[in-house]
Every structure is written in C-alpha cells, then in structure tokens.
Design a protein around this motif. Structure first.
Motif, mmCIF file in Angstrom:
data_model
loop_
_atom_site.group_PDB
_atom_site.id
_atom_site.type_symbol
_atom_site.label_atom_id
_atom_site.label_comp_id
_atom_site.label_asym_id
_atom_site.label_seq_id
_atom_site.Cartn_x
_atom_site.Cartn_y
_atom_site.Cartn_z
ATOM 1 N N LYS A 1 -8.595 6.086 3.732
ATOM 2 C CA LYS A 1 -8.618 6.461 2.311
ATOM 3 C C LYS A 1 -10.121 7.198 1.929
ATOM 4 O O LYS A 1 -10.106 8.092 1.230
ATOM 5 C CB LYS A 1 -8.464 5.199 1.387
ATOM 6 N N LYS B 1 -5.584 -5.206 -1.973
ATOM 7 C CA LYS B 1 -5.804 -6.113 -1.241
ATOM 8 C C LYS B 1 -4.608 -7.204 -1.039
ATOM 9 O O LYS B 1 -3.758 -7.444 -1.887
ATOM 10 C CB LYS B 1 -6.830 -7.076 -1.847
ATOM 11 N N LEU C 1 -8.791 1.519 4.826
ATOM 12 C CA LEU C 1 -9.761 1.651 4.398
ATOM 13 C C LEU C 1 -10.482 3.191 4.968
ATOM 14 O O LEU C 1 -11.056 4.104 4.064
ATOM 15 C CB LEU C 1 -10.997 0.858 4.543
ATOM 16 N N ILE D 1 -10.501 -1.060 -4.880
ATOM 17 C CA ILE D 1 -9.764 -1.969 -4.011
ATOM 18 C C ILE D 1 -9.657 -3.086 -4.646
ATOM 19 O O ILE D 1 -10.647 -3.901 -5.134
ATOM 20 C CB ILE D 1 -10.905 -2.218 -2.543
ATOM 21 N N THR D 2 -8.560 -3.609 -4.767
ATOM 22 C CA THR D 2 -8.192 -4.703 -5.720
ATOM 23 C C THR D 2 -6.895 -5.529 -5.441
ATOM 24 O O THR D 2 -5.871 -4.714 -4.747
ATOM 25 C CB THR D 2 -7.907 -4.128 -7.255
ATOM 26 N N PHE E 1 -6.162 -5.508 2.709
ATOM 27 C CA PHE E 1 -5.915 -4.318 3.037
ATOM 28 C C PHE E 1 -6.513 -4.470 4.542
ATOM 29 O O PHE E 1 -7.101 -5.241 5.048
ATOM 30 C CB PHE E 1 -6.737 -3.363 2.275
ATOM 31 N N ILE F 1 -16.786 2.241 -4.031
ATOM 32 C CA ILE F 1 -15.927 1.398 -3.832
ATOM 33 C C ILE F 1 -15.952 0.313 -4.458
ATOM 34 O O ILE F 1 -16.970 -0.482 -4.349
ATOM 35 C CB ILE F 1 -15.746 1.079 -1.958
ATOM 36 N N TYR G 1 -6.746 4.367 -4.484
ATOM 37 C CA TYR G 1 -6.413 3.015 -4.531
ATOM 38 C C TYR G 1 -5.933 2.403 -3.591
ATOM 39 O O TYR G 1 -4.761 2.612 -2.733
ATOM 40 C CB TYR G 1 -5.245 3.002 -5.881
ATOM 41 N N ILE G 2 -6.709 1.289 -3.235
ATOM 42 C CA ILE G 2 -6.426 0.297 -2.048
ATOM 43 C C ILE G 2 -6.111 -1.322 -2.606
ATOM 44 O O ILE G 2 -6.904 -1.601 -3.388
ATOM 45 C CB ILE G 2 -7.503 -0.109 -1.143
ATOM 46 N N ILE H 1 -16.535 -5.719 3.418
ATOM 47 C CA ILE H 1 -16.304 -4.081 3.265
ATOM 48 C C ILE H 1 -17.571 -3.533 3.917
ATOM 49 O O ILE H 1 -17.371 -2.596 4.735
ATOM 50 C CB ILE H 1 -16.270 -3.655 2.041
ATOM 51 N N GLN I 1 0.828 -0.986 -0.058
ATOM 52 C CA GLN I 1 0.144 0.020 -0.103
ATOM 53 C C GLN I 1 0.718 1.365 -0.227
ATOM 54 O O GLN I 1 0.598 2.436 -0.640
ATOM 55 C CB GLN I 1 -0.904 -0.200 1.169
ATOM 56 N N ASP J 1 -13.947 -3.066 -6.799
ATOM 57 C CA ASP J 1 -13.019 -4.176 -7.128
ATOM 58 C C ASP J 1 -12.646 -3.850 -8.351
ATOM 59 O O ASP J 1 -13.314 -3.137 -9.152
ATOM 60 C CB ASP J 1 -13.730 -5.654 -6.840
#
Lengths: 222, 128
Positions: free
Chosen positions: B120, B110, B117, B87-88, B112, B56, B107-108, B22, A211, B58
């Motif tokens: 962001k 996985k 979360l 989130i991917t 995570f 949010i 951009y997060i 999530i 990250q 994927d």
C-alpha cells in the motif's frame, strides 16, 4: 338490550356489582396504592359477576388477561429482587477492572516480545545475508502477530461499554417497576456516548470484510 | 523514479504497541525517519509544524479520530497533497466509504501483514 355491534349488552343489576364497589371503597379508604393481592381479588370478583353473561371465548380471554396480570406481577417481583446496588457497585466495576488488567498485562507482555524482536532485528543485520534474511522474516511474522494486542484491546473496550449499557438498563428497569425505593442513580443517557457514530470497532470474523474485500470496495469507489 | 525512503513518515495510533509495530515494519522496508502521534490533534500539530511525505493513521482515537484528522489534512492547503493511509480495525462498508469520501489514499484493515503495508505504501507513493 344490545350494544352498538348488535351483541347483547353486558349489563348486571347494581346489586351484583356490590363486591366490586366494596373492594374499591376499601381501597379508597386506605389511601394506599392497590396491591397485587387486592388487584387479583378485584379481577376475580369481576370475572365471577360476569360469568353468566360471557361466552366461553370471552371468559377464556378474560382468564388469559388474568394470567397475564399474574405473570407481570411475578416478573415485577423477580426484577425487584435484583440486587442493583451490587451490580452497579461491585459486579460491573469488578468486571471492568479485570478486563483493564487483561489489557495492561497483554500490553506489557507484547512490549517485552517487541523488545526481543528489536534485538533480533539488530542481530539480523550483523550475520550472513542468508541467515539475516531468515531471521528478519521470522521477526516480521512476530511483529504481525503482536498486533493482536491492539485488536483485543479494542474488543475489550467494546465489552466494557456493553457492560455499562447493561448496568444502566437494569437500573432503569428496576426504577420503572418501582423497586428499591429510589436508591438507584440513573445515568442521564442509556447508552455510552461516542464521539463518532462510525466507530464500530473490530468486527467478528464472520461479519468482517477482509483486505481483499476492502480493496475491491475502494476500487469500485473510484 | 525510486521511492524517497528518507522522507518523514508520521504514524498515528493511541496504542503504543501498534506504533512500535508499524515503526519496526517501516524500518524493515528502510523508512527510518518515522515520528509518532497518539491522536489526531497531536498529529495535526506535528503535520503543521513539520514536513511529512506520508501519514499512516489509525481511526479509533480520541479526542480527534483518524477520520477527522484526514478531513483536516484534506482541508488544509499546505497538507492536502500528503498521502494518507488509514490502518484500522473498522472494516464496515460505511467506514471505507466515509474514508474514501474524505480523501483517503488507501485503507488497511487490522490485523494486517507486512506485505500489505509495504504494497500500500508503494502504491500511494506511486510505485505500485
């Protein structure tokens, strides 16, 4: 007589080429593809008739070519002995079914865990603030850990796609070498099509950006 | 100004487990109006028929991927202002660059954690 490079030309009286002609004539009469044994015999006959004209290096080179021919022949036999039908009809479906079962079972187990967490979350709201916070913190960690199911699912999907590519390549290789009398169905494409060329899936930890790397990259892009 | 946690949040993923995770994490940070979609097409349909303050999503979904959804959202005059977090598991540079070029808000990658979360979401909603 010399050739264009100035070296002595490799000439032989017509009579010494007799064995080769005989071999070729025999092959033509049979109207069948030249088999490996006959091919090896022809190569040996050529080497024998030329031995007086070739240098040690050239003879050695020709022997290497002959050895290479034998190696290719052996490889063809090994490829021909692959049981492609088994790979296609039994081994690959078995492997993909097993992997699908893993995804299903881990998904079921994860949902059971999540259900319990949701119950704990509800309980956390009814107990003393301190205990509730601790409980919720623990539940959050379980939620985070449960995301493994998504990652493993994607990894398994990648493995299944790879298995399908291997299956197609083996079938193509066997057909190229003329084995199994054309009983193999060759897929139209030798790779599994994907809708988006940017879909790489999860990377191995050694190749993946974490990250903080992504945050830096995003920041650098403005 | 505090974040309006009563806003509708649309979460998009083809893995039910991830949607559930999530949703629960959002609930813990008091986002209770959460709707789900299992791919980009369903998400776009929901976005066009409702009012959402955050998406949010994927990336890896069919038939419409998260990137295609993002491009559709940014091309739609009515939707283009909605903050969009990807989130991917796609963590290659080319993916991040493509998402950024398409207008991703954040951009997060996985796997995570809840803190990422939360951070962001606060950042894209203007309260970093």
């Amino acid at each position: 007589m010399r050739d264009r490079t100035g070296r002595p030309a490799l000439t032989k009286p017509a009579s010494t080429l007799g064995p080769i002609h005989e071999q070729l004539e025999r092959a033509r009469r049979h109207h069948a593809p030249v088999d490996r044994g006959m091919m090896a015999e022809v190569v040996r006959a050529v080497l024998t008739t030329m031995s007086g004209d070739l240098s040690a290096t050239e003879t050695s080179l020709l022997h290497e070519v002959e050895a290479l021919g034998r190696a290719i022949s052996a490889a063809k036999q090994e490829i021909a002995s692959l049981r492609v039908a088994d790979i296609k009809q039994r081994d690959i479906p078995f492997a993909t079914d097993e992997l699908d079962a893993i995804v299903r079972h881990t998904a079921d187990a994860t949902h059971a865990i999540l259900e319990s967490c949701e119950m704990l979350d509800a309980v956390a709201a009814t107990v003393a603030a301190d205990a509730g916070a601790k409980l919720q913190d623990a539940v959050t960690k379980i939620y985070e850990a449960c995301s493994f199911q998504d990652i493993t699912g994607q990894r398994i999907t990648k493995v299944v796609a790879t298995l399908k590519v291997i299956e197609a390549k083996v079938a193509r290789m066997v057909t190229t070498f003329g084995a199994h009398g054309g009983t193999i169905d060759i897929p139209a494409a030798d790779h599994v099509p994907i809708a988006d060329e940017l879909l790489n899936g999860p990377q191995l930890p050694s190749n993946a950006m974490d990250q903080s790397d992504i945050d830096k990259l995003l920041a650098s892009l403005g | 100004m505090p974040i309006d946690r009563s806003m509708n949040v649309l979460i998009v993923d083809d893995y039910k487990t991830m949607l559930r995770i999530i949703r629960n994490l959002l609930k813990q940070i008091e986002f209770n109006n959460v709707e789900e979609a299992s791919d980009g097409t369903e998400a776009l349909s929901k976005l066009r028929s409702g009012h959402y303050g955050l998406v949010i999503s994927d990336w890896n979904m069919a038939p419409m991927t998260g990137l295609q959804l993002l491009q559709e959202v940014r091309a739609d005059v009515r939707l283009r202002q909605i903050p969009f977090i990807m989130i991917t598991a796609e963590s290659k540079t080319e993916n991040v660059v493509a998402a950024k070029q398409a207008g991703v808000s954040n951009y997060i990658v996985k796997p995570f954690n809840a803190e990422t979360l939360k951070g962001k979401i606060e950042k894209v909603l203007g309260h970093a």
